[in-house]
Write a protein that holds these residues in place. Structure first.
Motif, PDB file in Angstrom:
ATOM      1  N   VAL A  32      40.152  48.186  31.825  1.00  0.00           N
ATOM      2  CA  VAL A  32      40.907  47.595  32.928  1.00  0.00           C
ATOM      3  C   VAL A  32      39.900  46.986  33.895  1.00  0.00           C
ATOM      4  CG1 VAL A  32      42.496  48.004  34.836  1.00  0.00           C
ATOM      5  CG2 VAL A  32      42.781  49.259  32.680  1.00  0.00           C
ATOM      6  N   THR A  33      40.071  45.729  34.227  1.00  0.00           N
ATOM      7  CA  THR A  33      39.153  45.044  35.134  1.00  0.00           C
ATOM      8  C   THR A  33      39.761  44.962  36.536  1.00  0.00           C
ATOM      9  OG1 THR A  33      37.785  43.052  35.395  1.00  0.00           O
ATOM     10  CG2 THR A  33      40.027  42.729  34.570  1.00  0.00           C
ATOM     11  N   ASP A  34      39.146  44.166  37.391  1.00  0.00           N
ATOM     12  CA  ASP A  34      39.628  44.015  38.764  1.00  0.00           C
ATOM     13  C   ASP A  34      40.850  43.106  38.824  1.00  0.00           C
ATOM     14  OD1 ASP A  34      37.388  45.503  39.881  1.00  0.00           O
ATOM     15  OD2 ASP A  34      36.175  43.754  39.335  1.00  0.00           O
ATOM     16  N   HIS A  35      41.466  43.050  39.981  1.00  0.00           N
ATOM     17  CA  HIS A  35      42.630  42.195  40.234  1.00  0.00           C
ATOM     18  C   HIS A  35      42.258  40.742  39.988  1.00  0.00           C
ATOM     19  CE1 HIS A  35      45.952  40.293  42.411  1.00  0.00           C
ATOM     20  NE2 HIS A  35      46.557  41.474  42.472  1.00  0.00           N
ATOM     21  N   VAL A  36      43.220  39.946  39.550  1.00  0.00           N
ATOM     22  CA  VAL A  36      42.977  38.527  39.289  1.00  0.00           C
ATOM     23  C   VAL A  36      42.475  37.817  40.545  1.00  0.00           C
ATOM     24  CG1 VAL A  36      45.372  37.850  39.787  1.00  0.00           C
ATOM     25  CG2 VAL A  36      43.966  36.430  38.270  1.00  0.00           C
ATOM     26  N   ASP A  37      42.891  38.266  41.727  1.00  0.00           N
ATOM     27  CA  ASP A  37      42.446  37.649  42.980  1.00  0.00           C
ATOM     28  C   ASP A  37      41.058  38.112  43.399  1.00  0.00           C
ATOM     29  OD1 ASP A  37      44.821  36.267  43.195  1.00  0.00           O
ATOM     30  OD2 ASP A  37      45.771  37.727  44.529  1.00  0.00           O
ATOM     31  N   GLU A  38      40.497  39.071  42.663  1.00  0.00           N
ATOM     32  CA  GLU A  38      39.171  39.614  42.993  1.00  0.00           C
ATOM     33  C   GLU A  38      38.179  39.359  41.865  1.00  0.00           C
ATOM     34  OE1 GLU A  38      40.131  43.682  43.747  1.00  0.00           O
ATOM     35  OE2 GLU A  38      41.167  43.248  45.637  1.00  0.00           O
ATOM     36  N   ASP A  39      38.282  38.189  41.253  1.00  0.00           N
ATOM     37  CA  ASP A  39      37.389  37.768  40.168  1.00  0.00           C
ATOM     38  C   ASP A  39      37.438  38.702  38.965  1.00  0.00           C
ATOM     39  OD1 ASP A  39      36.485  35.585  41.719  1.00  0.00           O
ATOM     40  OD2 ASP A  39      35.026  36.861  42.728  1.00  0.00           O
ATOM     41  N   GLY A  40      38.619  39.272  38.707  1.00  0.00           N
ATOM     42  CA  GLY A  40      38.753  40.226  37.613  1.00  0.00           C
ATOM     43  C   GLY A  40      38.368  39.669  36.260  1.00  0.00           C
ATOM     44  N   LEU A  41      38.702  38.413  35.998  1.00  0.00           N
ATOM     45  CA  LEU A  41      38.403  37.815  34.704  1.00  0.00           C
ATOM     46  C   LEU A  41      36.898  37.660  34.504  1.00  0.00           C
ATOM     47  CD1 LEU A  41      40.270  36.890  32.425  1.00  0.00           C
ATOM     48  CD2 LEU A  41      40.028  34.564  33.271  1.00  0.00           C
ATOM     49  N   ALA A  42      36.248  37.052  35.465  1.00  0.00           N
ATOM     50  CA  ALA A  42      34.798  36.844  35.365  1.00  0.00           C
ATOM     51  C   ALA A  42      34.053  38.173  35.313  1.00  0.00           C
ATOM     52  CB  ALA A  42      34.307  36.011  36.551  1.00  0.00           C
ATOM     53  N   ASN A  43      34.483  39.145  36.117  1.00  0.00           N
ATOM     54  CA  ASN A  43      33.822  40.445  36.127  1.00  0.00           C
ATOM     55  C   ASN A  43      33.911  41.129  34.772  1.00  0.00           C
ATOM     56  OD1 ASN A  43      33.239  40.019  38.806  1.00  0.00           O
ATOM     57  ND2 ASN A  43      34.865  41.329  39.582  1.00  0.00           N
TER      58      ASN A  43
END
Length: 262
Positions: free
Chosen positions: A241-252
């Motif tokens: 599980v990554t970060d929220h989409v608004d918190e650069d979740g994809l790139a992270n």
């Protein structure tokens, strides 16, 4: 790292809450492609409704309609429209219960209802205009998905009446309706049959109920990533599980998985 095949959901995964792709995600996808990884989209949207995203990311491979229509490098490789007789029965039951129904083919969206507040509310959530009113269009073209505006209380009756269909909630007022044996997971299985990739090479990113089968399937051999804003069911089956989409979740997540360096 070996060459990977990356599938990205759109809404809530590529698109943030403002319905735009964060610059961090665009940069990450560009970098991943430059390092030899292949990029595709896996969405519940229709081909005509993902064109803006595919053009922006320069992607010509996608799974659309939750797996019903699959394209690899611009060529259709799998197509599973809803059978006409099933659509006719579904339409009749919707009409009998005063339930709005919308039809989606490869090129456009049409509605059996001229105007309805719930249909408009769902279209507004997508920043999309009201569908053209045409109650007969579905009879003359291949329909890959329907939007059925049923409440949760009405849903069990439709599930019982249509075992050949799957009803997937995508909006507070509406369900996506597709063939029962089709999903994004099915689309990925069809996709890799036409490539040199195996399931172990696949990495998927998603957040919604229509991503659950995909996340669960790929986690068995490959890697699945649920966004921080994902529904609980998606988080439960994902590899990470990554970060929220608004918190650069994809790139992270892509950095964490070694797809690119920060």
């Amino acid at each position: 790292m070996n060459k990977k095949l990356l599938f990205f959901d759109i809404d809530g995964t590529l698109y943030n809450t403002k319905k735009i792709i964060p610059q961090s995600a665009k940069d990450a996808i560009k970098a991943a492609r430059e390092q030899g990884h292949e990029v595709a989209i896996a969405t519940g949207r229709s081909p005509f409704f993902l064109k803006e995203v595919s053009d922006e990311l320069e992607v010509d491979s996608f799974i659309s309609f939750n797996g019903q229509f699959v394209v690899y490098k611009g060529q259709v490789i799998s197509s599973r429209p809803i059978p006409l007789d099933v659509l006719q029965r579904l339409t009749k039951k919707a009409e009998e219960n005063n339930i709005p129904i919308v039809y989606l083919d490869e090129h456009q969206m049409t509605s059996a209802t001229k105007e309805h507040d719930e249909v408009r509310a769902s279209m507004d959530s997508l920043f999309y205009p009201m569908p053209e009113h045409d109650a007969e269009h579905y009879k003359t073209t291949a329909i890959y998905q329907s939007l059925l505006y049923i409440s949760e209380e009405q849903k069990p009756a439709f599930i019982e009446a249509f075992p050949e269909l799957a009803f997937i909630r995508w909006h507070e007022f509406s369900d996506d309706v597709i063939n029962h044996d089709v999903s994004k997971a099915y689309g990925i299985e069809q996709f890799i049959k036409h490539t040199d990739f195996t399931m172990a090479d696949v990495i998927v990113f998603g957040d919604g109920l229509n991503d659950v089968e995909m996340l669960e399937l790929v986690a068995q051999e490959g890697t699945s990533v649920a966004m921080g804003n994902a529904v609980p069911q998606a988080k439960e089956v994902a590899s990470i599980v990554t970060d929220h989409v608004d918190e650069d979740g994809l790139a992270n997540a892509m950095v964490k998985l070694g797809l690119l360096t920060k």
